[in-house]
Design an enzyme around this catalytic site. Structure first.
Site, PDB file in Angstrom:
ATOM      1  N   SER A  10       0.849  -1.195   0.000  1.00  0.00           N
ATOM      2  CA  SER A  10       0.000   0.000   0.000  1.00  0.00           C
ATOM      3  C   SER A  10       0.878   1.236   0.000  1.00  0.00           C
ATOM      4  O   SER A  10       1.660   1.455   0.937  1.00  0.00           O
ATOM      5  CB  SER A  10      -0.889   0.022   1.245  1.00  0.00           C
ATOM      6  OG  SER A  10      -1.418   1.333   1.398  1.00  0.00           O
ATOM      7  N   HIS A  35      -1.103  -1.236  -4.446  1.00  0.00           N
ATOM      8  CA  HIS A  35      -2.378  -0.959  -3.762  1.00  0.00           C
ATOM      9  C   HIS A  35      -2.489   0.538  -3.470  1.00  0.00           C
ATOM     10  O   HIS A  35      -1.643   1.117  -2.787  1.00  0.00           O
ATOM     11  CB  HIS A  35      -2.438  -1.767  -2.468  1.00  0.00           C
ATOM     12  CG  HIS A  35      -3.740  -1.675  -1.734  1.00  0.00           C
ATOM     13  ND1 HIS A  35      -4.841  -2.436  -2.059  1.00  0.00           N
ATOM     14  CD2 HIS A  35      -4.129  -0.901  -0.689  1.00  0.00           C
ATOM     15  CE1 HIS A  35      -5.843  -2.157  -1.236  1.00  0.00           C
ATOM     16  NE2 HIS A  35      -5.441  -1.212  -0.394  1.00  0.00           N
ATOM     17  N   ASP A  37      -4.737   3.489  -1.852  1.00  0.00           N
ATOM     18  CA  ASP A  37      -5.810   3.768  -0.886  1.00  0.00           C
ATOM     19  C   ASP A  37      -6.349   5.171  -1.093  1.00  0.00           C
ATOM     20  O   ASP A  37      -5.686   6.154  -0.775  1.00  0.00           O
ATOM     21  CB  ASP A  37      -5.265   3.633   0.540  1.00  0.00           C
ATOM     22  CG  ASP A  37      -5.059   2.190   0.930  1.00  0.00           C
ATOM     23  OD1 ASP A  37      -6.001   1.393   0.774  1.00  0.00           O
ATOM     24  OD2 ASP A  37      -3.947   1.854   1.379  1.00  0.00           O
ATOM     25  N   MET A  39      -8.967   7.966  -0.039  1.00  0.00           N
ATOM     26  CA  MET A  39      -9.788   8.333   1.135  1.00  0.00           C
ATOM     27  C   MET A  39     -10.325   9.739   0.970  1.00  0.00           C
ATOM     28  O   MET A  39      -9.599  10.630   0.514  1.00  0.00           O
ATOM     29  CB  MET A  39      -8.925   8.270   2.394  1.00  0.00           C
ATOM     30  CG  MET A  39      -8.273   6.927   2.617  1.00  0.00           C
ATOM     31  SD  MET A  39      -7.259   6.978   4.096  1.00  0.00           S
ATOM     32  CE  MET A  39      -6.654   5.285   4.130  1.00  0.00           C
ATOM     33  N   HIS A  68      -8.310   0.892  -4.043  1.00  0.00           N
ATOM     34  CA  HIS A  68      -9.232   0.666  -2.923  1.00  0.00           C
ATOM     35  C   HIS A  68      -9.903   1.996  -2.603  1.00  0.00           C
ATOM     36  O   HIS A  68      -9.293   2.895  -2.034  1.00  0.00           O
ATOM     37  CB  HIS A  68      -8.398   0.143  -1.741  1.00  0.00           C
ATOM     38  CG  HIS A  68      -9.164  -0.076  -0.475  1.00  0.00           C
ATOM     39  ND1 HIS A  68      -8.539  -0.330   0.726  1.00  0.00           N
ATOM     40  CD2 HIS A  68     -10.486  -0.093  -0.220  1.00  0.00           C
ATOM     41  CE1 HIS A  68      -9.449  -0.486   1.672  1.00  0.00           C
ATOM     42  NE2 HIS A  68     -10.639  -0.340   1.132  1.00  0.00           N
ATOM     43  N   MET A  70     -12.100   4.259  -0.597  1.00  0.00           N
ATOM     44  CA  MET A  70     -12.763   4.488   0.700  1.00  0.00           C
ATOM     45  C   MET A  70     -13.451   5.849   0.592  1.00  0.00           C
ATOM     46  O   MET A  70     -13.078   6.820   1.257  1.00  0.00           O
ATOM     47  CB  MET A  70     -11.718   4.441   1.819  1.00  0.00           C
ATOM     48  CG  MET A  70     -11.242   3.024   2.108  1.00  0.00           C
ATOM     49  SD  MET A  70      -9.694   2.948   3.014  1.00  0.00           S
ATOM     50  CE  MET A  70      -8.546   3.076   1.642  1.00  0.00           C
ATOM     51  N   MET A 139     -11.357  -6.251   5.392  1.00  0.00           N
ATOM     52  CA  MET A 139     -10.537  -5.290   6.133  1.00  0.00           C
ATOM     53  C   MET A 139     -10.179  -5.879   7.499  1.00  0.00           C
ATOM     54  O   MET A 139     -11.063  -6.317   8.237  1.00  0.00           O
ATOM     55  CB  MET A 139     -11.294  -3.978   6.359  1.00  0.00           C
ATOM     56  CG  MET A 139     -11.527  -3.124   5.121  1.00  0.00           C
ATOM     57  SD  MET A 139     -10.034  -2.568   4.270  1.00  0.00           S
ATOM     58  CE  MET A 139      -9.153  -1.705   5.564  1.00  0.00           C
ATOM     59  N   ASP A 175      -6.394  -6.626   4.258  1.00  0.00           N
ATOM     60  CA  ASP A 175      -5.778  -5.300   4.266  1.00  0.00           C
ATOM     61  C   ASP A 175      -5.874  -4.708   5.660  1.00  0.00           C
ATOM     62  O   ASP A 175      -6.973  -4.526   6.185  1.00  0.00           O
ATOM     63  CB  ASP A 175      -6.525  -4.426   3.242  1.00  0.00           C
ATOM     64  CG  ASP A 175      -5.969  -3.025   3.109  1.00  0.00           C
ATOM     65  OD1 ASP A 175      -4.915  -2.736   3.695  1.00  0.00           O
ATOM     66  OD2 ASP A 175      -6.608  -2.230   2.394  1.00  0.00           O
TER      67      ASP A 175
HETATM   68  C1  DX5 Z   1      -6.325   1.319   5.604  1.00  0.00           C
HETATM   69  C2  DX5 Z   1      -5.804   1.022   4.214  1.00  0.00           C
HETATM   70  C3  DX5 Z   1      -4.677   0.059   4.202  1.00  0.00           C
HETATM   71  C4  DX5 Z   1      -3.459   0.524   4.937  1.00  0.00           C
HETATM   72  C5  DX5 Z   1      -2.597  -0.645   5.251  1.00  0.00           C
HETATM   73  O1  DX5 Z   1      -7.472   2.096   5.494  1.00  0.00           O
HETATM   74  O2  DX5 Z   1      -6.826   0.478   3.414  1.00  0.00           O
HETATM   75  O3  DX5 Z   1      -4.352  -0.303   2.870  1.00  0.00           O
HETATM   76  O4  DX5 Z   1      -2.726   1.452   4.212  1.00  0.00           O
HETATM   77  O5  DX5 Z   1      -1.524  -0.207   6.004  1.00  0.00           O
HETATM   78  P1  DX5 Z   1      -0.863  -1.115   7.110  1.00  0.00           P
HETATM   79  O6  DX5 Z   1      -0.320  -2.316   6.400  1.00  0.00           O
HETATM   80  O7  DX5 Z   1       0.192  -0.237   7.688  1.00  0.00           O
HETATM   81  O8  DX5 Z   1      -1.938  -1.472   8.082  1.00  0.00           O
HETATM   82 ZN    ZN Z   2      -6.352  -0.471   1.377  1.00  0.00          ZN
END
Ligand code: DX5
Ligand code: ZN
Length: 227
Positions: A10, A35, A37, A39, A68, A70, A139, A175
């Protein structure tokens, strides 16, 4: 059934000031997927980056871009993420009332469709959309931040989702808080695609990324800690 294990670092844990170099570094270090993320500060209490950033870093690697989302709503932005170069687009089951429609929209854009389940969401929400899915993301932390502790409560959910998938060609991704210490347990429960932020980028030293990725991969195979 033995499936090839995918390691998906990620980039949330990367050094954003050098994001292109960081993506190139994890590509060289053996990442299978990248990956991303996304947000929005609304669905989750944090804001990261959007389609324009993904489009820019898309140029530095040929690896699969695993996006991903969010965000809520999702549907108005799917086309932008597809055009930015996402290969897999994962939406949250909790992000809107019309999951079936969102999954159809992703496939209509020619992309692989994923659904993500927050820790409190039961696996039953995917029962009637299984045939629209290429990936299920369980998750293992509450989404929003990297570096959180792995929730062992999700292990039975991984097991149940694996049973629901049956012989369908659907990836089962985990994840959040994934480390060498728990990688074997999630794979044993049925996961085949592991996202890791802190465990790959920890220390932000490119020289360590290959070792971190290889260590995770080895941990999934042996269940033992590599030295
Ligand atoms: C959390 C993200 C993850 C996160 C994982 O909301 O979706 O992808 O970045 O990071 P670690 O491996 O540090 O938990
Ligand atoms: Zn993620």
């Amino acid at each position: 059934m033995t499936r090839e294990i995918i390691i998906a670092p990620s980039i949330l844990a990367a050094d954003f000031a050098r994001l292109g170099d960081e993506v190139a570094a994890i590509d060289r270090a053996g990442a299978d997927w990248i990956h991303c993320d996304v947000m929005d500060g609304h669905f989750v209490p944090n804001i990261s980056f959007g389609a324009d950033v993904i489009k820019a870093i898309r140029l530095v690697t040929k690896k699969i871009f695993d996006v991903h989302l969010m965000i809520a709503p999702t549907d108005p932005y799917l086309e932008a993420f597809a055009e930015a170069g996402a290969d897999v687009i994962t939406v949250h089951a909790e992000a809107g009332p019309h999951l079936d429609r969102s999954l159809q929209a992703i496939r209509a854009l020619g992309r692989k469709a994923g659904v993500s389940l927050c820790p409190a969401t039961p696996e039953s929400v995917i029962e009637y959309v299984l045939d629209r899915l290429d990936l299920v993301l369980v998750m293992t932390v509450n989404p929003g931040f990297g570096g959180q502790a792995f929730l062992t409560s999700q292990i039975p959910k991984i097991r149940r989702v694996r049973a629901m998938i049956g012989d369908r060609p659907i990836r089962l991704q985990v994840d959040g808080g994934i480390t060498r210490q728990n990688a074997a347990a999630v794979v044993e429960a049925g996961a085949d695609t592991l996202v890791a932020g802190s465990a790959v980028f920890g220390g932000n030293t490119a020289a360590e990324y290959a070792n971190n990725i290889a260590g995770l991969r080895l941990a999934t195979k042996t269940g033992r800690l590599p030295s």
